[in-house]
Design an enzyme around this catalytic site. Structure first.
Site, PDB file in Angstrom:
ATOM      1  N   GLY A  26     -11.186  78.761 -58.417  1.00  0.00           N
ATOM      2  CA  GLY A  26     -10.849  78.949 -57.013  1.00  0.00           C
ATOM      3  C   GLY A  26     -10.336  80.385 -56.889  1.00  0.00           C
ATOM      4  N   CYS A  27      -9.500  80.923 -56.050  1.00  0.00           N
ATOM      5  CA  CYS A  27      -8.980  82.166 -55.777  1.00  0.00           C
ATOM      6  C   CYS A  27      -8.723  83.061 -56.849  1.00  0.00           C
ATOM      7  CB  CYS A  27      -8.028  82.173 -54.576  1.00  0.00           C
ATOM      8  SG  CYS A  27      -7.216  83.662 -54.569  1.00  0.00           S
TER       9      CYS A  27
END
Length: 201
Positions: A26-27
């Site tokens: 993800g991020c």
């Protein structure tokens, strides 16, 4: 202990060993933040991997995943332990992104360099699936070239730089903390993994 290992390596006539692991969770700001606090990890860089295009950027990285390069000392922490922590710091049951960040570029993956890393990654995935009791959809993929993100994104989580937002000037570090909390990352990992969650925030 780490200082002793480094000193011994220098006395032996060479620098301390280093290896690299590549994961997408993800991020990339969040994955970088998590792993830079791990003993034996020397440096974590945010960037992109997995796509065909060259020189991907934050606003133009179609086909690539947000990923990190983890530079670690195997005399202090093993690749297997890096993977164990990784699986317990994400939601590996979600194929559509991570937490509030949706879409293919935010999917999870382990990018393996060579047969040994690929075998270790498959074993770590199977172990995590057994521990979680749910199907893990995180793929093990062959690592290609890692493209570092712009300097603006490196160590984003600890920068004191002030940025302008529609709500006025904000310190990047505080903006990151508010983003991470609002995105529900840590709450979801805790709900999923319970006491096995790798990182507490």
């Amino acid at each position: 202990m780490r200082a002793i290992l480094v000193a011994l390596a220098m006395l032996a006539g060479g620098p301390a060993m280093a290896e690299k692991a590549y994961v997408a969770g993800g991020c990339f700001w969040c994955v970088e933040s998590d792993f830079e606090g791990v003993s034996g990890v020397r440096e974590v860089a945010s960037g992109f991997m997995g796509g065909a295009s060259a020189n991907p950027g934050y606003k133009d990285h179609e086909g690539h995943l947000e990923a990190v390069e983890i530079d670690f000392d195997p005399a202090v922490i093993s690749y297997d332990e890096i993977l164990r922590l990784f699986f317990r710091s994400v939601d590996p049951t979600d194929a559509g992104g991570q937490f509030c960040d949706r879409g293919a570029s935010y999917a999870t993956a382990v990018f393996a360099k060579g047969a040994a890393q690929a075998a270790a990654a498959e074993a770590a995935k199977a172990e995590a699936q057994g521990a979680l009791g749910q199907q893990i959809v995180t793929p093990v993929r062959k690592a290609g070239r890692f493209w570092p993100a712009d300097a603006y994104h490196q160590d984003y989580y600890k920068s004191r730089e002030v940025i302008l937002t529609r709500f006025g000037p904000k310190e990047k570090r505080n903006a990151y903390k508010r983003y991470r909390e609002a995105c529900g990352r840590d709450a979801r990992v805790k709900a999923l993994w319970g006491s096995e969650a790798a990182f507490g925030h």
